[in-house]
Design an enzyme around this catalytic site. Structure first.
Site, PDB file in Angstrom:
ATOM      1  N   LYS A  83       0.835  -1.208   0.000  1.00  0.00           N
ATOM      2  CA  LYS A  83       0.000   0.000   0.000  1.00  0.00           C
ATOM      3  C   LYS A  83       0.868   1.256   0.000  1.00  0.00           C
ATOM      4  O   LYS A  83       0.582   2.226  -0.718  1.00  0.00           O
ATOM      5  CB  LYS A  83      -0.925  -0.003   1.217  1.00  0.00           C
ATOM      6  N   LYS A 151       2.227  11.243   5.076  1.00  0.00           N
ATOM      7  CA  LYS A 151       2.459  10.133   6.019  1.00  0.00           C
ATOM      8  C   LYS A 151       2.994   8.909   5.287  1.00  0.00           C
ATOM      9  O   LYS A 151       3.998   8.315   5.690  1.00  0.00           O
ATOM     10  CB  LYS A 151       1.161   9.783   6.747  1.00  0.00           C
TER      11      LYS A 151
END
Length: 185
Positions: A83, A151
Protein backbone atom coordinates in the site's frame (compact mmCIF):
# COMPACT_ATOMS: atom_id res chain seq x y z
CA UNK A 1 -10.11 -14.69 16.44
CA UNK A 2 -8.62 -12.66 13.63
CA UNK A 3 -7.74 -8.98 13.62
CA UNK A 4 -7.56 -7.41 10.16
CA UNK A 5 -5.81 -4.04 10.10
CA UNK A 6 -7.31 -1.99 7.26
CA UNK A 7 -5.50 1.22 8.24
CA UNK A 8 -2.33 2.20 6.42
CA UNK A 9 0.40 2.10 9.05
CA UNK A 10 4.04 1.12 9.39
CA UNK A 11 4.44 -2.62 8.67
CA UNK A 12 6.26 -3.05 12.00
CA UNK A 13 3.11 -1.89 13.78
CA UNK A 14 1.28 -4.89 12.32
CA UNK A 15 4.17 -7.25 12.97
CA UNK A 16 4.37 -6.16 16.62
CA UNK A 17 0.60 -6.46 17.02
CA UNK A 18 0.70 -9.93 15.44
CA UNK A 19 3.38 -11.06 17.86
CA UNK A 20 1.44 -9.82 20.89
CA UNK A 21 -1.88 -11.19 19.63
CA UNK A 22 -0.36 -14.60 18.87
CA UNK A 23 0.41 -14.97 22.59
CA UNK A 24 -3.36 -14.58 23.22
CA UNK A 25 -4.36 -17.04 20.48
CA UNK A 26 -5.43 -14.30 18.06
CA UNK A 27 -4.15 -13.99 14.48
CA UNK A 28 -3.38 -10.65 12.82
CA UNK A 29 -3.34 -9.86 9.14
CA UNK A 30 -2.60 -6.49 7.63
CA UNK A 31 -5.12 -5.63 4.95
CA UNK A 32 -4.89 -2.00 3.82
CA UNK A 33 -7.42 -0.99 1.21
CA UNK A 34 -7.64 1.21 -1.85
CA UNK A 35 -10.65 2.63 -3.61
CA UNK A 36 -12.52 4.56 -0.93
CA UNK A 37 -16.16 4.57 0.00
CA UNK A 38 -17.61 4.27 -3.51
CA UNK A 39 -15.53 1.16 -4.20
CA UNK A 40 -16.54 -0.36 -0.86
CA UNK A 41 -20.21 0.21 -1.67
CA UNK A 42 -19.74 -1.33 -5.12
CA UNK A 43 -17.85 -4.31 -3.66
CA UNK A 44 -14.73 -3.44 -5.65
CA UNK A 45 -12.41 -2.24 -2.92
CA UNK A 46 -8.85 -3.49 -3.41
CA UNK A 47 -7.51 -5.33 -0.35
CA UNK A 48 -3.75 -5.91 -0.06
CA UNK A 49 -3.23 -8.64 2.53
CA UNK A 50 -0.19 -9.73 4.49
CA UNK A 51 -0.36 -12.70 6.83
CA UNK A 52 -0.47 -16.46 7.11
CA UNK A 53 -2.23 -18.04 4.14
CA UNK A 54 -4.70 -20.00 6.25
CA UNK A 55 -5.72 -16.87 8.18
CA UNK A 56 -6.09 -14.89 4.95
CA UNK A 57 -8.34 -17.62 3.55
CA UNK A 58 -10.41 -17.58 6.74
CA UNK A 59 -10.93 -13.81 6.33
CA UNK A 60 -11.46 -13.90 2.55
CA UNK A 61 -15.28 -14.37 2.69
CA UNK A 62 -15.59 -11.29 4.91
CA UNK A 63 -13.40 -9.24 2.59
CA UNK A 64 -15.34 -10.54 -0.43
CA UNK A 65 -18.46 -8.84 0.90
CA UNK A 66 -16.91 -5.46 -0.01
CA UNK A 67 -13.75 -6.14 -2.00
CA UNK A 68 -12.51 -7.52 -5.28
CA UNK A 69 -9.69 -8.19 -5.78
CA UNK A 70 -8.24 -9.52 -2.56
CA UNK A 71 -4.51 -10.01 -3.09
CA UNK A 72 -2.41 -12.03 -0.64
CA UNK A 73 1.13 -10.63 -0.79
CA UNK A 74 3.09 -12.58 1.81
CA UNK A 75 3.70 -12.42 5.55
CA UNK A 76 2.30 -9.85 7.97
CA UNK A 77 3.51 -6.41 6.88
CA UNK A 78 3.53 -7.18 3.15
CA UNK A 79 0.14 -5.56 2.66
CA UNK A 80 1.37 -2.37 4.31
CA UNK A 81 4.55 -2.25 2.23
CA UNK A 82 2.50 -2.73 -0.93
CA UNK A 83 0.00 0.00 0.00
CA UNK A 84 2.83 2.41 0.82
CA UNK A 85 4.53 1.68 -2.50
CA UNK A 86 1.21 2.22 -4.30
CA UNK A 87 0.78 5.59 -2.60
CA UNK A 88 4.41 6.51 -3.29
CA UNK A 89 3.84 5.91 -6.99
CA UNK A 90 0.51 7.80 -6.91
CA UNK A 91 2.30 10.74 -5.30
CA UNK A 92 5.00 10.65 -7.96
CA UNK A 93 2.32 10.55 -10.66
CA UNK A 94 0.63 13.60 -9.12
CA UNK A 95 3.81 15.62 -9.51
CA UNK A 96 4.42 14.55 -13.08
CA UNK A 97 0.74 14.98 -14.06
CA UNK A 98 0.45 18.44 -12.53
CA UNK A 99 3.68 19.68 -14.06
CA UNK A 100 2.81 18.19 -17.49
CA UNK A 101 -0.56 19.99 -17.43
CA UNK A 102 1.17 23.22 -16.39
CA UNK A 103 3.79 22.80 -19.13
CA UNK A 104 1.08 22.22 -21.70
CA UNK A 105 -0.75 25.36 -20.58
CA UNK A 106 2.49 27.33 -20.80
CA UNK A 107 2.88 26.06 -24.36
CA UNK A 108 -0.66 27.07 -25.29
CA UNK A 109 -2.60 23.83 -24.75
CA UNK A 110 -5.62 24.06 -22.43
CA UNK A 111 -5.20 21.71 -19.43
CA UNK A 112 -8.66 20.17 -19.87
CA UNK A 113 -7.96 19.37 -23.54
CA UNK A 114 -4.50 18.01 -22.79
CA UNK A 115 -5.98 15.85 -20.01
CA UNK A 116 -8.63 14.55 -22.43
CA UNK A 117 -5.97 13.47 -24.92
CA UNK A 118 -3.53 12.03 -22.37
CA UNK A 119 -6.45 10.29 -20.63
CA UNK A 120 -6.92 8.25 -23.80
CA UNK A 121 -3.23 7.80 -24.52
CA UNK A 122 -0.23 5.96 -23.18
CA UNK A 123 0.51 8.70 -20.61
CA UNK A 124 -2.78 8.17 -18.78
CA UNK A 125 -2.78 7.66 -15.02
CA UNK A 126 -5.24 7.80 -12.16
CA UNK A 127 -3.31 10.79 -10.85
CA UNK A 128 -3.71 12.71 -14.12
CA UNK A 129 -7.44 12.02 -14.06
CA UNK A 130 -7.59 13.22 -10.46
CA UNK A 131 -5.75 16.46 -11.20
CA UNK A 132 -7.78 17.09 -14.37
CA UNK A 133 -11.06 16.46 -12.51
CA UNK A 134 -10.26 19.56 -10.44
CA UNK A 135 -9.40 21.75 -13.41
CA UNK A 136 -5.65 21.19 -13.20
CA UNK A 137 -5.53 22.38 -9.60
CA UNK A 138 -4.24 20.46 -6.61
CA UNK A 139 -6.23 22.55 -4.12
CA UNK A 140 -8.87 19.87 -3.45
CA UNK A 141 -6.29 17.08 -3.33
CA UNK A 142 -4.26 19.15 -0.84
CA UNK A 143 -7.19 19.11 1.53
CA UNK A 144 -8.23 15.50 0.98
CA UNK A 145 -4.95 13.68 0.44
CA UNK A 146 -2.01 15.95 1.28
CA UNK A 147 -1.53 14.81 4.87
CA UNK A 148 -2.17 11.13 4.11
CA UNK A 149 0.27 11.07 1.22
CA UNK A 150 2.84 12.87 3.38
CA UNK A 151 2.46 10.13 6.02
CA UNK A 152 2.69 7.30 3.50
CA UNK A 153 5.65 8.71 1.54
CA UNK A 154 7.49 9.36 4.82
CA UNK A 155 6.82 5.81 6.02
CA UNK A 156 8.06 4.12 2.84
CA UNK A 157 11.10 6.42 2.68
CA UNK A 158 11.94 5.43 6.26
CA UNK A 159 11.41 1.73 5.52
CA UNK A 160 13.68 1.95 2.45
CA UNK A 161 16.31 3.83 4.45
CA UNK A 162 16.20 1.22 7.24
CA UNK A 163 16.60 -1.55 4.63
CA UNK A 164 19.47 0.28 2.91
CA UNK A 165 17.52 0.47 -0.36
CA UNK A 166 17.71 3.55 -2.59
CA UNK A 167 14.18 4.48 -3.79
CA UNK A 168 15.48 6.63 -6.64
CA UNK A 169 13.35 8.71 -8.99
CA UNK A 170 9.99 7.57 -7.58
CA UNK A 171 10.79 9.12 -4.18
CA UNK A 172 12.14 12.28 -5.81
CA UNK A 173 8.93 12.68 -7.82
CA UNK A 174 6.78 11.88 -4.77
CA UNK A 175 8.69 14.50 -2.76
CA UNK A 176 8.02 16.98 -5.58
CA UNK A 177 4.30 16.17 -5.31
CA UNK A 178 4.36 16.75 -1.56
CA UNK A 179 5.86 20.19 -2.17
CA UNK A 180 3.11 20.91 -4.72
CA UNK A 181 0.56 19.75 -2.10
CA UNK A 182 2.08 22.14 0.47
CA UNK A 183 3.03 19.13 2.58
CA UNK A 184 6.81 18.68 2.12
CA UNK A 185 8.51 15.77 3.81
Amino acid sequence: GVIAVHSTVHPDTCRDLAERARAKGVAVIDAPVSGGGPAAEAGTLLVMVGGDEDVVEKARPVFASYAEPIVHLGPVGAGQVTKLLNNLLFSAHLATAKTALDLGQGLGVAPEKLAEVIGRGSGNSFALTSVARFGGSLDMLKQVAGGLLHKDVSLIADIADQAGVQPGAVLEAADAALVLLDNPR
